[in-house]
Design an enzyme around this catalytic site. Structure first.
Site, short mmCIF file in Angstrom:
data_model
loop_
_atom_site.label_atom_id
_atom_site.label_comp_id
_atom_site.label_asym_id
_atom_site.label_seq_id
_atom_site.Cartn_x
_atom_site.Cartn_y
_atom_site.Cartn_z
N GLU A 167 4.35 -4.87 7.15
CA GLU A 167 4.12 -3.93 8.29
C GLU A 167 4.21 -3.71 8.98
O GLU A 167 3.75 -2.60 9.54
CB GLU A 167 2.39 -4.41 7.96
N GLU A 191 0.15 -9.61 -0.47
CA GLU A 191 -1.58 -9.69 -0.27
C GLU A 191 -2.33 -9.53 -1.82
O GLU A 191 -3.48 -10.48 -2.06
CB GLU A 191 -2.43 -9.02 0.25
N ALA A 196 0.58 -1.13 0.14
CA ALA A 196 -0.25 -0.19 0.12
C ALA A 196 0.77 0.70 0.13
O ALA A 196 1.85 0.97 0.52
CB ALA A 196 -1.03 0.07 0.70
N GLY A 237 0.57 -5.03 0.76
CA GLY A 237 -0.35 -5.03 0.00
C GLY A 237 0.19 -5.22 -1.25
O GLY A 237 -1.19 -6.03 -1.83
C1 HXC Z 1 5.01 4.22 -1.13
C2 HXC Z 1 7.22 3.60 -2.02
C3 HXC Z 1 6.35 2.21 -1.45
C4 HXC Z 1 5.18 2.34 -0.59
C5 HXC Z 1 8.87 1.92 -1.94
N1 HXC Z 1 8.40 3.90 -2.71
N2 HXC Z 1 7.59 1.42 -2.27
N3 HXC Z 1 5.67 4.55 -1.52
N4 HXC Z 1 4.66 3.01 -0.66
N5 HXC Z 1 4.80 0.71 0.19
C6 HXC Z 1 8.94 4.50 -3.26
C7 HXC Z 1 9.67 4.90 -2.41
O1 HXC Z 1 9.19 6.15 -1.53
C8 HXC Z 1 10.94 5.34 -3.04
O2 HXC Z 1 9.96 6.79 -3.79
C9 HXC Z 1 10.87 4.87 -4.40
O3 HXC Z 1 9.40 3.74 -3.98
C10 HXC Z 1 12.10 3.94 -4.56
O4 HXC Z 1 12.20 2.89 -3.13
P1 HXC Z 1 13.49 3.29 -2.49
O5 HXC Z 1 12.58 2.71 -1.12
O6 HXC Z 1 14.24 4.60 -2.68
O7 HXC Z 1 13.66 1.93 -4.09
P2 HXC Z 1 14.71 0.45 -2.97
O8 HXC Z 1 15.87 1.17 -1.94
O9 HXC Z 1 15.46 -0.10 -3.94
O10 HXC Z 1 13.69 -0.70 -1.32
C11 HXC Z 1 12.80 -0.67 -2.04
C12 HXC Z 1 11.66 -1.81 -0.81
C13 HXC Z 1 11.44 -0.51 -0.13
C14 HXC Z 1 12.31 -2.36 -0.37
C15 HXC Z 1 10.65 -1.72 -1.67
O11 HXC Z 1 11.09 0.85 -1.19
C16 HXC Z 1 10.63 -0.52 0.79
O12 HXC Z 1 10.71 -0.81 1.63
N6 HXC Z 1 9.24 0.04 0.53
C17 HXC Z 1 8.29 -0.11 1.72
C18 HXC Z 1 7.96 -2.02 1.58
C19 HXC Z 1 6.45 -2.18 1.99
O13 HXC Z 1 6.75 -1.97 3.79
N7 HXC Z 1 5.48 -2.35 1.90
C20 HXC Z 1 4.65 -2.61 3.11
C21 HXC Z 1 3.21 -1.26 3.46
S1 HXC Z 1 1.65 -0.79 3.98
P3 HXC Z 1 11.05 7.98 -4.14
O14 HXC Z 1 10.22 8.87 -3.75
O15 HXC Z 1 11.20 8.30 -2.65
O16 HXC Z 1 12.14 7.53 -4.64
C22 HXC Z 1 0.48 -2.40 3.42
C23 HXC Z 1 -0.30 -2.61 4.03
C24 HXC Z 1 -1.43 -3.36 2.89
O17 HXC Z 1 0.92 -2.77 2.56
C25 HXC Z 1 -2.78 -2.51 3.82
C26 HXC Z 1 -3.78 -3.62 2.71
C27 HXC Z 1 -3.86 -2.51 1.87
#
Ligand code: HXC
Length: 261
Positions: free
Chosen positions: A135, A115, A69, A112
Site C-alpha cells: 500500500e 490481510e 483491494a 487486502g
Molecule cells: C485493481 C488490479 C489489482 C488491484 C491487479 N489488478 N491488481 N486491479 N486492483 N489491486 C489488475 C490490473 O489492473 C490488470 O488489469 C490485471 O489485474 C493484471 O495485472 P497486471 O499488473 O497487468 O499483472 P502483473 O504485471 O502480472 O502484476 C501483478 C501484480 C500487480 C504484481 C499483482 O497487478 C500489482 O502490483 N497489483 C497491485 C497490488 C497492490 O498494490 N495491492 C494493494 C492494493 S491497496 P488490466 O485490466 O490492466 O488487465 C489495498 C488496501 C487494502 O489492498 C485496504 C483494506 C481493504
C-alpha cells in the site's frame, strides 16, 4: 447446503463437512472490490450457520489469492464515500465466523489479499505464494488489519519493513517466520488445505468452535483474563453430549461418534 450462484466467488463442497469459497475475479487477480467482499461475507456467514459444515476453506487461483483491494474502485473515493460504502467495515464480519477458516494461498497475497489470509485461522501456502503489503506504493497504508496482525505474527521489525518498504515474504520465509502452517507444491496446496479442513470438521464441533474462540482471545486480552476465559470454556464443554461421548469412548476403547450437541 446447495451451491448458490455468485458472480465473484464460487462455493463448493469438496469433502464431507467442508465448505470451500473460491475468489473468482481472474482478470483482476481477484482484486477485492465491494461486490466480491459482499458475496464473500455472505457466503462465509451462510456456511458458518450450516450444521452440515464443520470447517471452511478460502482460496483464490493458483496465480493469485488476491492482489488487494480494487484500486480502480477506490482511487477517486472520498473518506465519506469509503465510510458510506462500508469499504473496510464489512470485513468485521470475518471476525464473527465461529468455525475455523483455512486460507489456501497461492501466488499473490498482496495488500487486502494478505490481510484476508491473515484474518483466517490457518494458512496453507503454495510454493509460489508471495505475502506483502504494498500500500505504501499507493500513498496509503494497510487498512484491514495488516499493521496489527503482521506485527502480532512476525514482530515489529519485520512488520515495519513490510508495511513501510514493501518487503515481501516468499512462501519459505512465511513458514519460517510462523505466518503460515506449511508450504506445499502448487499442485497440492489446495488439497492439503481441504484435507486439513476435513480432519478438523470430523472433530467435536462445539469443542472446535470453543478452541478457536479461546485462541483468538489471546490476541484481545491479558494472560489472566485469557486463562479465565479458557477455563470457562473448558467447564462449559462439560454440558455437551460430545464431552460425555468423547470421554466414554476413550474409557470404552472405541471411537467417539460426535453429535455436535
Ligand atoms: C485493481 C488490479 C489489482 C488491484 C491487479 N489488478 N491488481 N486491479 N486492483 N489491486 C489488475 C490490473 O489492473 C490488470 O488489469 C490485471 O489485474 C493484471 O495485472 P497486471 O499488473 O497487468 O499483472 P502483473 O504485471 O502480472 O502484476 C501483478 C501484480 C500487480 C504484481 C499483482 O497487478 C500489482 O502490483 N497489483 C497491485 C497490488 C497492490 O498494490 N495491492 C494493494 C492494493 S491497496 P488490466 O485490466 O490492466 O488487465 C489495498 C488496501 C487494502 O489492498 C485496504 C483494506 C481493504
Amino acid at each position: 447446503m446447495q451451491p448458490t450462484a455468485y458472480e465473484n466467488i464460487l462455493v463448493e463442497f469438496p469433502a464431507a463437512r467442508v465448505g470451500l469459497v473460491r475468489l473468482n475475479r481472474p482478470r483482476a487477480y481477484n482484486a477485492l472490490n465491494g461486490p466480491l467482499m459482499q458475496e464473500l461475507m455472505d457466503a462465509l456467514t451462510a456456511l458458518d450457520s450450516d450444521d452440515e459444515i464443520g470447517c471452511l476453506v478460502l482460496t483464490g487461483s493458483d496465480k493469485a489469492f488476491a492482489a488487494g483491494a480494487d484500486i480502480a474502485e477506490m482511487a477517486e473515493a472520498t473518506p465519506v464515500e469509503l465510510a458510506q460504502m462500508n469499504f473496510i467495515h464489512r470485513w468485521e464480519r470475518l471476525r464473527e465466523i465461529k468455525k475455523p477458516v483455512i486460507a489456501a494461498v497461492s501466488g499473490y497475497a498482496l495488500g487486502g489479499g494478505c490481510e484476508l489470509a491473515l484474518a483466517c485461522d490457518m494458512i496453507i501456502a503454495s510454493e509460489t505464494a508471495v505475502f506483502g503489503q504494498p500500500e505504501i506504493n499507493l500513498g496509503v497504508i494497510p487498512g484491514a488489519g495488516g499493521t496489527q496482525r503482521l506485527t502480532r505474527a512476525l514482530g515489529k521489525a519485520l512488520a515495519m519493513e513490510m508495511v513501510l518498504n514493501d518487503r515481501r515474504l516468499s512462501a519459505g520465509e512465511a513458514v519460517q517466520f510462523g505466518l503460515v502452517n506449511r508450504v506445499a507444491p502448487v499442485e497440492s496446496y489446495l488439497q492439503e488445505a481441504i484435507d486439513l479442513a476435513a480432519a478438523i470438521a470430523a472433530r467435536a464441533p462445539v469443542a472446535v468452535r470453543a478452541a478457536k474462540d479461546a485462541i483468538n482471545m489471546a490476541f484481545e486480552t491479558s494472560l489472566a483474563a485469557g486463562l479465565a476465559y479458557e477455563r470457562n470454556h473448558f467447564y462449559a464443554l462439560f454440558s455437551t453430549e460430545d464431552q460425555k461421548e468423547g470421554m466414554a469412548a476413550f474409557l470404552g476403547k472405541r471411537s467417539p461418534a460426535w453429535t455436535g450437541r
